[in-house]
Design a protein around this motif. Structure first.
Motif, short mmCIF file in Angstrom:
data_model
loop_
_atom_site.label_atom_id
_atom_site.label_comp_id
_atom_site.label_asym_id
_atom_site.label_seq_id
_atom_site.Cartn_x
_atom_site.Cartn_y
_atom_site.Cartn_z
N ASN A 90 34.57 32.93 46.93
CA ASN A 90 35.00 33.00 45.54
C ASN A 90 36.04 34.10 45.36
O ASN A 90 36.29 34.90 46.28
CB ASN A 90 33.81 33.22 44.60
CG ASN A 90 33.04 34.50 44.94
OD1 ASN A 90 33.64 35.52 45.24
ND2 ASN A 90 31.71 34.44 44.87
N GLU A 91 36.65 34.14 44.19
CA GLU A 91 37.74 35.08 43.95
C GLU A 91 37.29 36.53 44.06
O GLU A 91 38.04 37.38 44.55
CB GLU A 91 38.34 34.81 42.56
CG GLU A 91 39.09 33.49 42.46
CD GLU A 91 39.73 33.31 41.10
OE1 GLU A 91 39.70 34.27 40.30
OE2 GLU A 91 40.27 32.22 40.84
N LYS A 92 36.07 36.81 43.61
CA LYS A 92 35.57 38.18 43.67
C LYS A 92 35.43 38.66 45.11
O LYS A 92 35.83 39.77 45.46
CB LYS A 92 34.22 38.27 42.96
CG LYS A 92 33.62 39.67 42.95
CD LYS A 92 32.28 39.70 42.24
CE LYS A 92 31.69 41.10 42.28
NZ LYS A 92 30.38 41.15 41.61
N THR A 93 34.87 37.76 45.96
CA THR A 93 34.71 38.12 47.38
C THR A 93 36.07 38.31 48.05
O THR A 93 36.28 39.26 48.83
CB THR A 93 33.92 37.03 48.12
OG1 THR A 93 32.64 36.89 47.51
CG2 THR A 93 33.75 37.37 49.59
N THR A 94 36.99 37.41 47.75
CA THR A 94 38.33 37.50 48.33
C THR A 94 39.01 38.80 47.93
O THR A 94 39.62 39.49 48.76
CB THR A 94 39.19 36.30 47.87
OG1 THR A 94 38.57 35.09 48.29
CG2 THR A 94 40.59 36.40 48.46
N ALA A 95 38.90 39.16 46.66
CA ALA A 95 39.53 40.40 46.17
C ALA A 95 38.90 41.63 46.83
O ALA A 95 39.60 42.58 47.20
CB ALA A 95 39.40 40.47 44.65
N GLU A 96 37.58 41.59 46.99
CA GLU A 96 36.89 42.73 47.61
C GLU A 96 37.31 42.90 49.07
O GLU A 96 37.55 44.02 49.54
CB GLU A 96 35.38 42.54 47.50
CG GLU A 96 34.58 43.75 47.97
CD GLU A 96 33.08 43.58 47.76
OE1 GLU A 96 32.34 44.52 48.08
OE2 GLU A 96 32.65 42.51 47.28
N GLU B 233 40.14 41.88 50.43
CA GLU B 233 41.52 42.33 50.47
C GLU B 233 41.61 43.83 50.20
O GLU B 233 42.41 44.55 50.82
CB GLU B 233 42.36 41.55 49.46
CG GLU B 233 42.64 40.11 49.85
CD GLU B 233 43.35 40.00 51.19
OE1 GLU B 233 44.32 40.76 51.41
OE2 GLU B 233 42.90 39.20 52.04
N HIS B 234 40.81 44.31 49.27
CA HIS B 234 40.80 45.76 48.96
C HIS B 234 40.34 46.56 50.18
O HIS B 234 40.99 47.56 50.55
CB HIS B 234 39.87 46.01 47.78
CG HIS B 234 39.64 47.47 47.50
ND1 HIS B 234 40.64 48.32 47.04
CD2 HIS B 234 38.52 48.25 47.66
CE1 HIS B 234 40.16 49.55 46.91
NE2 HIS B 234 38.88 49.53 47.27
#
Length: 379
Positions: free
Chosen positions: A2-8, A10-11
């Motif tokens: 999901n987008e949250k996991t992807t963003a985390e 990437e961070h």
């Protein structure tokens, strides 16, 4: 994802990239400091390799890593790789010249790979080096007249003949030395041909080494060692480890270290070839230890067949060592044919006892090498 996991992710990966960049800057700083150390050592004539300092430093870093929850082997692997890089760079600075009044160094066979390596090291140390190859003998008299040392590095098969026929009129105080992988006959030939200082060397490495740091050079004394002691000091400054041996003892060891080992590797490769083995398939199914073994076989066949023929055929006594190996192989094969598992285990235990403490030591050392092979395999 999901987008949250992807963003985390990437961070976090961005933070890792930032740490990697910091590591690069630290590595650059460490290499620069090591270069400054190298300049000081070269000026003082100190060897580029200091084993006690290295061992103490690695032990301290391992202990510190352990206290920080980092695998000690990880920091040792990193530091050893950094040190190898440092040794490669240190020779570019040059080396202190031990013997300033030597005269020229004439390398007979200097256009070959090993002669080229020693020409480079001697030149980096400030010596005047002249190369004398097979088509240059018309210049020999003029080159020898000012020679402080003549270094012979030609194929084994012609070494003794060349020494006796071409090097019997050298200046009395000239050092006559050779770089041949057998020692008894060449040293005797030099002693017969020349009345001055004589010494035999066997560099236990190939010409493709980037640095002499930690490499072994065997020295077989001939005559007037006080006249060439400076040369041993010079080789030590290059970082090599000097091992002294009587020529006969050296040649006896070489029957096992070189002739038998190279011959068995040759037969292994020959067998793979005749079996028409598919190397790509072998590599796909290989463990790291087999990949390393296969790499060592392939390394042999990437080099000069004439060189290895010279090494294997040079000593007639090596036939006995190779013959004993064949006899032991046949006996072991008989164990397999008759299914004698118990006798196999008994002999295995006998050999393990003979190895003693070296067996676990070699297991630890090989584990590190195999990890490196495995890392290369996955890249």
């Amino acid at each position: 994802m999901n987008e949250k996991t992807t963003a985390e992710l990437e961070h976090l990966r961005g933070l890792i990239d930032g740490v990697d960049q910091q590591l690069l800057h630290l590595l650059r700083k460490r290499l620069d400091l090591v270069a400054q150390v190298g300049t000081v050592k070269h000026g003082a004539g100190l060897p580029i390799y200091a084993p006690q300092r290295e061992a103490a430093m690695l032990a301290k870093r391992r202990e510190e890593a352990k206290n920080m929850g980092i695998a000690p082997q990880l920091i040792e692997d990193i530091l050893r790789r950094l040190m190898r890089e440092s040794y490669l760079n240190e020779k570019d600075v040059g080396f202190k010249q031990v013997k300033k009044d030597l005269g020229s160094v004439v390398i007979v066979g200097g256009k070959g790979q090993l002669g080229g390596l020693f020409s480079q090291m001697l030149t980096l140390s400030g010596y005047q080096v002249e190369l004398l190859d097979k088509d240059d003998w018309q210049q020999a008299d003029s080159l020898f007249s000012n020679a402080g040392m003549v270094l012979v590095t030609v194929p084994i098969a012609i070494t003794c003949e060349l020494i006796r026929e071409k090097l019997s009129q050298l200046p009395a105080d000239c050092i006559l030395a050779d770089l041949t992988s057998i020692k008894t006959e060449p040293v005797n030939a030099m002693l017969e041909a020349h009345s001055g200082p004589v010494v035999g060397f066997h560099p236990m490495f190939g010409p493709d080494v980037g640095s002499l740091a930690k490499q072994v050079v065997v020295v077989c004394h001939g005559r007037e060692p006080d006249k060439y002691q400076w040369l041993l000091e010079q080789i030590a400054i290059w970082g090599a480890r000097i091992v002294e041996a009587e020529p006969e003892r050296h040649d006896s060891a070489m029957q096992l270290v070189q002739a038998m080992r190279h011959f068995s590797t040759f037969v292994y490769g020959l067998n793979l070839c005749k079996e028409e083995a598919d190397i790509d398939t072998l590599l796909q199914f290989s463990s790291p230890i087999y990949r390393l073994e296969l790499a060592m076989v392939g390394r042999l066949f990437a080099q000069s067949p004439e060189l290895y023929a010279d090494i294997i055929f040079a000593q007639q006594d090596s036939q006995h060592a190779i013959g004993d190996y064949l006899d032991n192989y046949r006996e072991a094969l008989e164990l397999l044919k008759r299914g004698d598992r118990d006798e196999f285990i008994k002999q295995f235990q006998t050999v393990a006892k003979w190895f003693g403490d070296f067996a676990p030591q070699f297991q630890r050392e090989s584990r590190i090498m195999l990890q490196s092979v495995n890392d290369m395999k996955t890249n």
